[in-house]
Write a protein that holds these residues in place. Structure first.
Motif: not given
Length: 440
Positions: A187, A189, A314, A373, A378
């Motif tokens: 996941g 991003h 982002n 997120y 991250q």
């Protein structure tokens, strides 16, 4: 008179009616074809804007370096793009976007790219234009390093590096995120490449600068003035070109443009990109003013680029205000990063690591803070990708050094790479050459 006009108008009216009836009968097909054309043509324009960033990088790097190396920098920027697109066509794209060869780690779908067009419907991309857009990103990652190693690297060594990073280093970590690899599965991003593109280039540049060592006289008590930036005018123009090119980089990464939802997303991305860049420039200006007593153009230029790098991961997921905050933090971080390199005596003439490496990490972390997120994921991705780039490039540059194809001789470095590597001068015949010619 009016009768003649009426008679002339009737055939045109009939023709338009027939066209309208035919268009109505094929309404569904026409809508799909228009959407397909819009998606692909806009992506082509975005790819061109990203390629135009190569000019911006060349000007920034040349302006921030000495006049005696301007041709060398232009040459490196031209060749890492030229050689890069060839190797990315042959190998890199397949490693990055092919079917999983090693699940989670790397893909492969054969040499070259497909020329078979997809069904002409919205959201489908022609593989040719998709490759072009992605090749422009690969070239960006490669060319970031040029500025970090400027003034002392051999052309031969730089060309070897360009091929390796474009063929293997960038595509493999790119697969982890954009090719459906392990980071994507977790996941992670990174919308347009704060990590995938910019941190890879920034940390590759840091590795190169460390293995090469500083330019002669760079950290001497009385530093050689010829090592200072020689032309802030072209450096500033380069930053403006990069800023403009970023509207291909970030909005183009939406990859679909037909439909209201895509239009709205692209507009948000474009505005966030603009605000973060402006905030980064203002923050760096204020920091330098407070720190040095006068506003530094060099810091401010890098502040704008830092804001652009920070928002790239982002820009699709944050508000305008959050984009401004991300830019402000990036503008301060880049100044701190430049000071850190000075203390460590790591010679990065353009600030490639603070701008692209450090602020690339910030972009990934900021996505977790502001973008909704998973922050832990991250942080993991924001460490893994830079670490991959740094370690692999440190090994690569160390091998080139051991083979004696990395750094030019001290005599060549002091003369300037324009003359020693290319046999020409960017700004006419140097005085030393003119004097020598007059003695003959």
């Amino acid at each position: 008179m009016w009768i003649r006009r009426f008679v002339r108008a009737v055939p045109l009216a009939l023709l338009l009616s027939l066209v309208a009836v035919k268009a109505y009968a094929q309404d569904e097909i026409s809508t799909n074809e228009i959407a397909y054309a819009l998606d692909n043509i806009v992506l082509l324009l975005a790819a061109v804007l990203v390629i135009f960033m190569q000019a911006g990088f060349a000007l920034v790097e040349a302006g921030f370096n000495s006049a005696k190396n301007a041709i060398n920098i232009m040459f490196k920027n031209l060749m890492d793009f030229s050689a890069g697109v060839l190797i990315f066509w042959l190998i890199g794209y397949s490693l990055m976007y092919g079917n999983a060869l090693i699940p989670g780690l790397v893909g492969w779908s054969g040499l070259g790219i497909s020329a078979t067009p997809p069904d002409p419907v919205a959201g489908n991309l022609n593989p040719q234009v998709d490759w072009l857009f992605q090749a422009a990103f690969a070239a960006t990652a490669a060319t970031i390093v040029s500025g970090a190693v400027a003034g002392r690297i051999k052309v031969s060594g730089y060309l070897v590096y360009s091929v390796i990073i474009t063929a293997f280093i960038y595509p493999i970590s790119g697969f982890w995120q954009w090719g459906g690899g392990w980071l994507s599965a977790l996941g992670f991003h990174d919308f347009a490449g704060s990590l995938v593109v910019h941190s890879v280039g920034g940390f590759a540049g840091l590795a190169g600068a460390m293995v090469l060592g500083p330019r002669i006289g760079r950290f001497a008590k009385d530093e050689d003035p010829s090592l200072f930036p020689h032309n802030y005018t072209i450096a500033t123009l380069g930053v403006f070109i990069l800023w403009i090119g970023w509207y291909g980089f970030n909005p183009g990464s939406q990859l679909a443009f037909a439909g209201a939802a895509n239009t709205d997303a692209v507009m948000l991305i474009a505005v966030n990109t603009t605000l973060a860049a402006g905030a980064g420039a203002v923050a760096a200006m204020i920091y330098s003013w407070l720190r040095m007593g006068k506003p530094s153009l060099g810091h401010t230029l890098n502040g704008a680029l830092a804001g652009l790098v920070g928002i790239t991961a982002n820009c699709d997921a944050v508000t305008n205000l959050e984009g401004i905050i991300i830019g402000i933090v990036a503008g301060v971080l880049v100044c701190l990063g430049m000071e850190l390199l000075e203390r460590l005596k790591i010679d990065d003439p353009v600030g490639a690591w603070p701008v692209h490496g450090l602020c690339g990490i910030w972009g990934g972390v900021a996505t977790g803070i502001f973008g909704g997120y998973n922050l832990g994921v991250q942080i993991l991705g924001s460490v893994a990708i830079p670490l991959w780039a740094f370690v692999t490039c440190f090994i690569l540059f160390s091998i080139l050094k051991a083979l004696n194809i990395l750094r030019v001789s001290p005599e060549e470095e002091q003369t300037g790479l324009d003359l020693t590597e290319h046999g020409a001068a960017a700004y006419g015949v140097p005085l030393a050459m003119a004097s020598a010619a007059g003695d003959d």
